[in-house]
Every structure is written in C-alpha cells, then in structure tokens.
Design a protein around this motif. Structure first.
Motif, mmCIF file in Angstrom:
data_model
loop_
_atom_site.group_PDB
_atom_site.id
_atom_site.type_symbol
_atom_site.label_atom_id
_atom_site.label_comp_id
_atom_site.label_asym_id
_atom_site.label_seq_id
_atom_site.Cartn_x
_atom_site.Cartn_y
_atom_site.Cartn_z
ATOM 1 N N ILE A 1 -29.764 81.894 3.010
ATOM 2 C CA ILE A 1 -28.675 82.746 3.508
ATOM 3 C C ILE A 1 -27.464 82.588 2.591
ATOM 4 O O ILE A 1 -27.084 81.475 2.238
ATOM 5 C CB ILE A 1 -28.284 82.334 4.938
ATOM 6 N N ASN A 2 -26.833 83.699 2.228
ATOM 7 C CA ASN A 2 -25.590 83.642 1.455
ATOM 8 C C ASN A 2 -24.352 83.772 2.328
ATOM 9 O O ASN A 2 -23.274 83.330 1.965
ATOM 10 C CB ASN A 2 -25.544 84.758 0.406
ATOM 11 N N CYS B 1 -24.067 75.623 10.164
ATOM 12 C CA CYS B 1 -23.767 76.623 9.136
ATOM 13 C C CYS B 1 -23.625 75.960 7.770
ATOM 14 O O CYS B 1 -24.174 76.435 6.769
ATOM 15 C CB CYS B 1 -22.484 77.375 9.478
ATOM 16 N N TYR B 2 -22.874 74.866 7.752
ATOM 17 C CA TYR B 2 -22.644 74.152 6.492
ATOM 18 C C TYR B 2 -23.965 73.677 5.887
ATOM 19 O O TYR B 2 -24.184 73.785 4.679
ATOM 20 C CB TYR B 2 -21.716 72.958 6.738
ATOM 21 N N GLY B 3 -24.858 73.168 6.738
ATOM 22 C CA GLY B 3 -26.137 72.678 6.247
ATOM 23 C C GLY B 3 -27.057 73.777 5.763
ATOM 24 O O GLY B 3 -27.950 73.529 4.937
ATOM 25 N N ASP C 1 -24.070 76.173 -1.925
ATOM 26 C CA ASP C 1 -22.729 76.063 -2.485
ATOM 27 C C ASP C 1 -22.182 77.466 -2.740
ATOM 28 O O ASP C 1 -22.901 78.333 -3.242
ATOM 29 C CB ASP C 1 -22.759 75.273 -3.800
ATOM 30 N N SER C 2 -20.944 77.683 -2.386
ATOM 31 C CA SER C 2 -20.260 78.977 -2.481
ATOM 32 C C SER C 2 -20.732 79.978 -1.428
ATOM 33 O O SER C 2 -20.333 81.144 -1.462
ATOM 34 C CB SER C 2 -20.405 79.597 -3.882
ATOM 35 N N GLY C 3 -21.577 79.541 -0.491
ATOM 36 C CA GLY C 3 -21.950 80.412 0.624
ATOM 37 C C GLY C 3 -20.750 80.662 1.532
ATOM 38 O O GLY C 3 -19.787 79.884 1.554
ATOM 39 N N ILE C 4 -20.796 81.758 2.288
ATOM 40 C CA ILE C 4 -19.643 82.212 3.068
ATOM 41 C C ILE C 4 -19.936 82.163 4.569
ATOM 42 O O ILE C 4 -21.002 82.586 5.024
ATOM 43 C CB ILE C 4 -19.264 83.660 2.683
ATOM 44 N N ALA D 1 -14.481 81.471 5.308
ATOM 45 C CA ALA D 1 -14.474 80.179 4.624
ATOM 46 C C ALA D 1 -15.627 80.116 3.622
ATOM 47 O O ALA D 1 -16.704 80.665 3.865
ATOM 48 C CB ALA D 1 -14.603 79.042 5.640
ATOM 49 N N LYS D 2 -15.379 79.429 2.520
ATOM 50 C CA LYS D 2 -16.372 79.308 1.451
ATOM 51 C C LYS D 2 -16.790 77.839 1.326
ATOM 52 O O LYS D 2 -15.955 76.949 1.303
ATOM 53 C CB LYS D 2 -15.752 79.787 0.127
ATOM 54 N N LYS D 3 -18.086 77.607 1.304
ATOM 55 C CA LYS D 3 -18.599 76.243 1.181
ATOM 56 C C LYS D 3 -18.328 75.699 -0.214
ATOM 57 O O LYS D 3 -18.574 76.391 -1.204
ATOM 58 C CB LYS D 3 -20.110 76.227 1.478
#
Length: 250
Positions: free
Chosen positions: A108-109, A130-132, A136-139, A248-250
């Motif tokens: 998922i992006n 969501c974070y997991g 990287d750079s996912g929204i 928010a961007k990871k």
C-alpha cells in the motif's frame, strides 16, 4: 467509553440507502480531503487502502481525482458492498472487516480514511498498524472530528463521542515518526427546520450508533424545547461539524 461495534455496524447499515443524500457535511469534508491530498501528495499512489468506505462517497472521489491503479475498500458493514458494487473491478476490491483488527494488505502506498477514526476504540494502535504497513514515504491521510463536533446534541441530550483535539492527534502520530504534511481544522454549521429534523439527519447518516437512546414523548418534547431555545436562529436550528484533516508521510 468502549464502542459497541455491533450497534455501530447496525446503525450504518440501516442508514446506507439514505446516506448519500443526507451526508451533506461529510461530502464537503470528503471534497476538502481530496483537495488537500492533491495539493500535498507528490506521487500518484499505486495502491490505496480506504478505511471505512461506507457507501463510497469518498471512494468515488479518490478514484476520480487520485486515480490509483489499485484500491482496497474496507468497511465493517457487509451491507456496504452492494453500495459500492458499481466501482468494484478486478483492481478495486471490497473487504469487510473491523479496521482495528484487520491485517492490512501489502504494497500500500496510501492509507486514506474520511470521517471514520472517531469510532475506533484504540486509534493509537490503528496508527501503529498503518505505520507498519506503509513503506518509507508512504502516506496516511484522514479526517476525523474535534471537540466541538455536534456539541449541540451533546449539550442537550448528553449523547456524544469522546473526541481528540488536533494537537492530541498529531502527538499520537508524531510519536510514530511521521512527518506531518497537513494539519487543519474547521467548523461547518448546518441548519435544520427543527430539532426533529436534526434527529432525522443523524439517523440517516448512521450517527445514532453511540448508545441506545430511548425517546419518550416527554423526553422528545423537552429535547426539542431546549435545543430550540439554545440553538435556534433565523435560519433554523444549528448543528456543528468540527472536522480535522491530517496528512502524514512515513
């Protein structure tokens, strides 16, 4: 207060046929969420997970404006699948599950949600999931509601959700090392002919799933009298929505 997920599911299922026409504020919130996503997400997401798709009000805007190659529409109500059947394809699928216990799909992006997270028992754990799941750079892009949401109902009938402030939500997200791209809030005020019309609006948008509130004629009359005296205007009686928008961007 722990959410009664079965009651919530039942109320939204019953409201499904009326939701699109009654969800005036929710549609405005969804449109603003899309604008903010267009302005602040640089790369087109290849795969989107939408949490709490409901009747597809936000889903259709995502497909129209964000144009992901693949999309997973999630909702706790199986009754929502017929409501979004017209937009389901081999690439755009529906999964019925409680997002708080659901194992998110891979690759998922973008995880998007509109007017849903306020129904969760543990938003912090949801943000961790969501974070997991995001690269990287996912929204993570979502709207929820702040302290003033439907304050007229809470003050008059003493029925309402416990809402977090924008700063509280950001604190929960920042602890997970997101970069906050957008954090906005606003107040949307609707007007109705009478307090009874307010109650009809809430029923048609599924928002009566908080607890089983039994109305007697006396309680209903007292509610209407108090609501009108406190919130009556030349335009009718008011109902306030207090949406919070976060990207928010990871």
């Amino acid at each position: 207060m722990m959410m009664d997920k079965q009651r919530i599911r039942s109320r939204f299922a019953k409201a499904a046929s009326n939701y699109q026409s009654a969800a005036i504020a929710q549609y405005e919130i969804a449109k603003k969420m899309i604008r903010l996503m267009q302005e602040n997400i640089q790369l087109r997401p290849q795969k989107v997970l939408e949490i709490g798709c409901g009747t597809g009000l936000f889903s259709r805007l995502i497909l129209q404006h964000i144009k992901p190659k693949k999309m997973v529409l999630n909702d706790i109500c199986p009754e929502m699948m017929p409501e979004v059947m017209d937009i389901l394809t081999s690439s755009h699928t529906f999964i019925c599950a409680d997002a708080e216990t659901y194992a998110f799909p891979k690759d998922i992006n973008l995880i998007a949600s509109c007017s849903t997270i306020q129904w969760f028992n543990n938003p912090h754990a949801f943000f961790e999931s969501c974070y997991g799941s995001l690269p990287d750079s996912g929204i993570l892009a979502f709207s929820t509601f702040g302290h003033d949401n439907m304050h007229e109902i809470n003050a008059t009938a003493h029925v309402g959700l416990t809402y977090r402030s924008k700063s509280e939500l950001i604190a929960e997200l920042l602890a997970l090392n997101y970069k906050i791209l957008v954090a906005q809030e606003e107040h949307l005020k609707l007007h109705f002919e009478s307090p009874l019309q307010v109650l009809v609006h809430l029923k048609q948008t599924g928002v009566t799933g908080i607890k089983n509130h039994r109305w007697t004629k006396g309680k209903l009359r007292a509610f209407c009298d108090k609501y009108t005296s406190r919130y009556g205007t030349e335009e009718g009686v008011s109902l306030t929505y207090h949406p919070i928008y976060i990207i928010a961007k990871k």
